[in-house]
Design a protein around this motif. Structure first.
Motif, PDB file in Angstrom:
ATOM      1  N   LEU A 228       1.021  -1.192  -0.105  1.00  0.00           N
ATOM      2  CA  LEU A 228      -0.123   0.012  -0.126  1.00  0.00           C
ATOM      3  C   LEU A 228       0.957   1.300  -0.113  1.00  0.00           C
ATOM      4  CD1 LEU A 228      -2.670  -1.540   2.443  1.00  0.00           C
ATOM      5  CD2 LEU A 228      -3.136  -0.617   0.075  1.00  0.00           C
ATOM      6  N   LEU A 229       0.544   2.286  -0.796  1.00  0.00           N
ATOM      7  CA  LEU A 229       1.355   3.398  -0.981  1.00  0.00           C
ATOM      8  C   LEU A 229       0.883   4.517  -0.340  1.00  0.00           C
ATOM      9  CD1 LEU A 229       1.434   2.737  -4.835  1.00  0.00           C
ATOM     10  CD2 LEU A 229       3.329   1.916  -3.429  1.00  0.00           C
ATOM     11  N   THR A 230       1.883   5.564  -0.077  1.00  0.00           N
ATOM     12  CA  THR A 230       1.423   6.649   0.523  1.00  0.00           C
ATOM     13  C   THR A 230       1.639   7.814  -0.587  1.00  0.00           C
ATOM     14  OG1 THR A 230       3.834   7.258   1.083  1.00  0.00           O
ATOM     15  CG2 THR A 230       2.561   6.134   2.818  1.00  0.00           C
ATOM     16  N   THR A 231       0.740   8.872  -0.283  1.00  0.00           N
ATOM     17  CA  THR A 231       0.527   9.866  -0.945  1.00  0.00           C
ATOM     18  C   THR A 231       1.100  11.067  -0.172  1.00  0.00           C
ATOM     19  OG1 THR A 231      -1.311   9.116  -2.280  1.00  0.00           O
ATOM     20  CG2 THR A 231      -0.938  11.379  -2.445  1.00  0.00           C
ATOM     21  N   LEU A 232       2.247  11.558  -0.637  1.00  0.00           N
ATOM     22  CA  LEU A 232       2.901  12.614   0.181  1.00  0.00           C
ATOM     23  C   LEU A 232       2.817  12.223   1.731  1.00  0.00           C
ATOM     24  CD1 LEU A 232       1.518  15.804  -1.556  1.00  0.00           C
ATOM     25  CD2 LEU A 232       3.715  14.704  -1.754  1.00  0.00           C
ATOM     26  N   GLY A 233       3.077  11.028   1.897  1.00  0.00           N
ATOM     27  CA  GLY A 233       3.243  10.527   3.389  1.00  0.00           C
ATOM     28  C   GLY A 233       1.882  10.045   4.113  1.00  0.00           C
ATOM     29  N   GLN A 234       0.556  10.240   3.231  1.00  0.00           N
ATOM     30  CA  GLN A 234      -0.516   9.734   3.705  1.00  0.00           C
ATOM     31  C   GLN A 234      -0.940   8.425   3.003  1.00  0.00           C
ATOM     32  OE1 GLN A 234      -2.107  11.997   6.117  1.00  0.00           O
ATOM     33  NE2 GLN A 234      -0.465  13.452   5.811  1.00  0.00           N
ATOM     34  N   TYR A 235      -1.467   7.551   3.872  1.00  0.00           N
ATOM     35  CA  TYR A 235      -1.929   6.242   3.557  1.00  0.00           C
ATOM     36  C   TYR A 235      -3.375   6.364   3.044  1.00  0.00           C
ATOM     37  CZ  TYR A 235       2.278   3.245   4.732  1.00  0.00           C
ATOM     38  OH  TYR A 235       3.671   2.753   4.346  1.00  0.00           O
ATOM     39  N   GLU A 237      -6.157   5.887   5.029  1.00  0.00           N
ATOM     40  CA  GLU A 237      -6.822   4.687   5.499  1.00  0.00           C
ATOM     41  C   GLU A 237      -8.335   5.233   5.729  1.00  0.00           C
ATOM     42  OE1 GLU A 237      -4.128   6.064   7.148  1.00  0.00           O
ATOM     43  OE2 GLU A 237      -2.795   4.472   7.867  1.00  0.00           O
ATOM     44  N   PRO A 238      -9.353   4.317   5.690  1.00  0.00           N
ATOM     45  CA  PRO A 238      -9.324   2.932   5.386  1.00  0.00           C
ATOM     46  C   PRO A 238      -9.265   2.568   4.015  1.00  0.00           C
ATOM     47  CG  PRO A 238     -11.408   3.572   5.997  1.00  0.00           C
ATOM     48  CD  PRO A 238     -10.747   4.733   6.009  1.00  0.00           C
ATOM     49  N   LEU A 239      -9.112   3.368   3.126  1.00  0.00           N
ATOM     50  CA  LEU A 239      -9.238   2.815   1.707  1.00  0.00           C
ATOM     51  C   LEU A 239      -7.940   2.706   0.958  1.00  0.00           C
ATOM     52  CD1 LEU A 239     -12.003   5.532   0.492  1.00  0.00           C
ATOM     53  CD2 LEU A 239     -12.497   3.032   1.099  1.00  0.00           C
ATOM     54  N   GLY A 240      -7.315   3.629   0.773  1.00  0.00           N
ATOM     55  CA  GLY A 240      -5.797   3.380   0.456  1.00  0.00           C
ATOM     56  C   GLY A 240      -5.394   3.359  -1.103  1.00  0.00           C
ATOM     57  N   HIS A 241      -4.282   3.203  -1.359  1.00  0.00           N
ATOM     58  CA  HIS A 241      -3.810   3.016  -2.916  1.00  0.00           C
ATOM     59  C   HIS A 241      -2.801   1.725  -2.957  1.00  0.00           C
ATOM     60  CE1 HIS A 241      -5.881   6.899  -3.006  1.00  0.00           C
ATOM     61  NE2 HIS A 241      -5.140   7.227  -2.213  1.00  0.00           N
ATOM     62  N   GLY A 242      -3.181   0.830  -3.487  1.00  0.00           N
ATOM     63  CA  GLY A 242      -2.416  -0.435  -3.779  1.00  0.00           C
ATOM     64  C   GLY A 242      -1.565  -0.534  -4.985  1.00  0.00           C
ATOM     65  N   GLU A 243      -0.359  -1.188  -4.715  1.00  0.00           N
ATOM     66  CA  GLU A 243       0.452  -1.897  -5.708  1.00  0.00           C
ATOM     67  C   GLU A 243      -0.186  -3.243  -6.031  1.00  0.00           C
ATOM     68  OE1 GLU A 243       4.783  -2.635  -7.809  1.00  0.00           O
ATOM     69  OE2 GLU A 243       4.546  -1.163  -6.118  1.00  0.00           O
ATOM     70  N   PHE A 381      -3.912  19.180  12.830  1.00  0.00           N
ATOM     71  CA  PHE A 381      -4.829  19.946  11.837  1.00  0.00           C
ATOM     72  C   PHE A 381      -4.917  18.888  10.621  1.00  0.00           C
ATOM     73  CE2 PHE A 381      -2.669  22.952  14.623  1.00  0.00           C
ATOM     74  CZ  PHE A 381      -4.013  23.809  15.051  1.00  0.00           C
ATOM     75  N   PRO A 382      -5.880  19.073  10.241  1.00  0.00           N
ATOM     76  CA  PRO A 382      -6.212  18.289   8.759  1.00  0.00           C
ATOM     77  C   PRO A 382      -5.504  18.757   7.565  1.00  0.00           C
ATOM     78  CG  PRO A 382      -8.134  19.534   9.435  1.00  0.00           C
ATOM     79  CD  PRO A 382      -7.317  19.937  10.425  1.00  0.00           C
ATOM     80  N   LEU A 383      -4.892  19.851   7.822  1.00  0.00           N
ATOM     81  CA  LEU A 383      -4.372  20.580   6.466  1.00  0.00           C
ATOM     82  C   LEU A 383      -3.446  19.752   5.762  1.00  0.00           C
ATOM     83  CD1 LEU A 383      -4.418  24.152   8.086  1.00  0.00           C
ATOM     84  CD2 LEU A 383      -5.917  23.161   6.305  1.00  0.00           C
ATOM     85  N   ALA A 384      -2.804  19.058   6.369  1.00  0.00           N
ATOM     86  CA  ALA A 384      -1.385  18.249   5.556  1.00  0.00           C
ATOM     87  C   ALA A 384      -2.034  17.352   4.699  1.00  0.00           C
ATOM     88  CB  ALA A 384      -0.561  17.598   6.504  1.00  0.00           C
ATOM     89  N   ALA A 385      -3.268  16.520   5.331  1.00  0.00           N
ATOM     90  CA  ALA A 385      -3.706  15.402   4.633  1.00  0.00           C
ATOM     91  C   ALA A 385      -4.578  16.227   3.549  1.00  0.00           C
ATOM     92  CB  ALA A 385      -4.631  14.385   5.474  1.00  0.00           C
ATOM     93  N   ALA A 386      -5.185  17.203   3.839  1.00  0.00           N
ATOM     94  CA  ALA A 386      -5.942  17.740   2.671  1.00  0.00           C
ATOM     95  C   ALA A 386      -5.252  18.297   1.430  1.00  0.00           C
ATOM     96  CB  ALA A 386      -6.662  19.132   3.307  1.00  0.00           C
ATOM     97  N   TYR A 387      -4.016  18.750   1.828  1.00  0.00           N
ATOM     98  CA  TYR A 387      -2.987  19.297   0.516  1.00  0.00           C
ATOM     99  C   TYR A 387      -2.778  18.114  -0.105  1.00  0.00           C
ATOM    100  CZ  TYR A 387       0.599  21.445  -2.022  1.00  0.00           C
ATOM    101  OH  TYR A 387       1.290  21.890  -2.900  1.00  0.00           O
ATOM    102  N   ALA A 388      -2.252  16.723   0.686  1.00  0.00           N
ATOM    103  CA  ALA A 388      -2.119  15.658  -0.144  1.00  0.00           C
ATOM    104  C   ALA A 388      -3.101  15.091  -0.952  1.00  0.00           C
ATOM    105  CB  ALA A 388      -1.535  14.437   1.022  1.00  0.00           C
TER     106      ALA A 388
END
Length: 424
Positions: A228-235, A237-243, A381-388
């Motif tokens: 499972l891959l991170t997007t700018l450090g974000q996983y 969860e619980p959906l995610g992005h897989g190889e 804060f939710p901003l880093a995840a929002a930016y990702a």
């Protein structure tokens, strides 16, 4: 053109916003903290928080379920799966509803209106056989399973889908799948039971009839989620992005959606509305970021003044307000064009918003991060995840550059027709 929502859409928008404000946002920090704590303890962070199922049941009980179902395509499923038998919403009416969902990371999942499930459900609804609908669409609409979309590949430039190396070869009454996909959204959820896999079937056909889409059980022999891959450090969860690797996966030929060679036709039908849904939700995410920015700027003091009175921040906030309003009108116009002229008649408009709205969201969220200082980049804060999330959407469903090519093609077409210059 009139962008006024219908009475029903206005009511749903208000009810969704109230549900997000009172039921979801108060517990969202608990979900985020629970995932981080489980990961820190070495436990599985992908199992959804039990409160998610409670919220899904509550949303469904209030008729806030499967609101993405498109007008004219919902058939008997509207009555069966939580929309009180009413017709599906037009794109224009769904826009303000989806905007409110976009304010929260988990809200689309709570309302069973999250990507990639919405796009996958629309594909099966519009192009699937009755057997495919019975096996996969029913449990997806019922929220009992989740799905993934397997298109992007690590070894080729997938912005040009004709580059695909993954295959779906027909051998008698079977289709045999081999390939490797990544950024397969939804693959991390433990309830992900089916993927829609796009791959090469026949190189001898014309370039837009070489590929097929196949419904793949995720537990089929030969299917493996490699990581499972991170997007700018974000996983995410619980959906995610897989190889995901597929090695000699053998399925009945009836697993192909719409028949061999139909993938590009299906993709255009899927991605048009899906791109608009992404942009709708990004408007809500941008609004949330602007609210956080305004709260921070007016309450935080530095150098003896509120932040809002330092360094041109008032002007920056004002420009963010203007940018969001412009983007919203742009999205509503694209939604209206889709409703009025169909996907083929709104190609430029959909590409316009897909290039413009994620960039706008990145700019607004970046402003909010700047006003929060170091805290804006961290987990409090939710901003880093929002930016990702916003930044990744400048790539997902086609990178900016591909959409700008589409816009330029439509813009220049009448000029090229009048010009004798080569390559006009």
């Amino acid at each position: 053109m009139d962008f006024t929502p219908s009475v029903r859409a206005a009511d749903l928008t208000n009810r969704v916003r109230e549900f997000v404000d009172t039921e979801i946002e108060p517990v969202e920090p608990e979900f985020v903290a629970d995932i981080a704590a489980r990961r820190a303890r070495g436990e599985d962070p992908w199992t959804p928080h039990p409160a998610i199922e409670t919220l899904k049941a509550k949303a469904r009980g209030q008729g806030l379920w499967n609101l993405f179902l498109p007008a004219g395509h919902e058939g008997p499923y509207a009555a069966k799966y939580g929309t009180d038998g009413a017709a599906g919403l037009s794109n224009l009416d769904y826009a303000p509803v989806a905007e409110q969902m976009g304010r929260s990371f988990i809200a689309p999942l709570i309302f069973n209106s999250n990507a990639p499930d919405t796009g996958n459900m629309e594909v099966i609804l519009k192009y699937g056989s009755q057997a495919q609908k019975d096996r996969w669409l029913d449990p997806l609409l019922d929220g009992r399973i989740r799905s993934a979309f397997l298109m992007t590949e690590p070894g080729v430039a997938s912005s040009d889908a004709t580059n695909m190396a993954a295959t779906a070869r027909i051998e008698g009454d079977e289709v045999v799948l081999n390939g490797r996909k990544w950024w397969s959204s939804g693959a991390g959820h433990p309830d992900c039971k089916v993927g829609i896999y796009m791959a090469l079937t026949d190189e001898s056909a014309d370039r837009h009839h070489q590929h097929s889409m196949v419904l793949v059980p995720m537990d089929a022999p030969g299917v493996k989620v490699e990581r499972l891959l991170t997007t700018l450090g974000q996983y995410d969860e619980p959906l995610g992005h897989g190889e995901v690797s597929l090695t000699d996966v053998r399925l009945p030929v009836e697993s192909i959606i719409g028949g061999p060679g139909m993938a590009f036709t299906i993709a255009q039908g899927r991605l048009g509305p899906g791109r608009v849904h992404h942009c709708m939700r990004l408007i809500g995410l941008s609004e949330k970021a602007l609210e956080l920015a305004c709260e921070r700027a007016t309450s935080r003091v530095a150098f003896g003044k509120p932040l809002v009175n330092l360094g041109g921040n008032r002007e920056r906030l004002a420009k963010a307000r203007i940018a969001i309003n412009q983007a919203r009108l742009h999205v509503l116009h694209a939604a209206w064009k889709l409703d009025t002229f169909g996907t083929a008649g709104a190609l430029s408009e959909v590409s316009e918003i897909k290039a413009a709205v994620p960039q706008m969201a990145c700019d607004v969220i970046d402003l909010a991060i700047q006003l929060h200082g170091g805290g804006g980049t961290g987990p409090d804060f939710p901003l880093a995840a929002a930016y990702a999330g916003a930044r990744s959407l400048r790539l997902a469903d086609g990178p900016d550059e591909v959409h700008l090519v589409v816009v330029a093609r439509h813009l220049l077409k009448p000029y090229a027709a009048r010009s004798s210059a080569p390559n006009a």
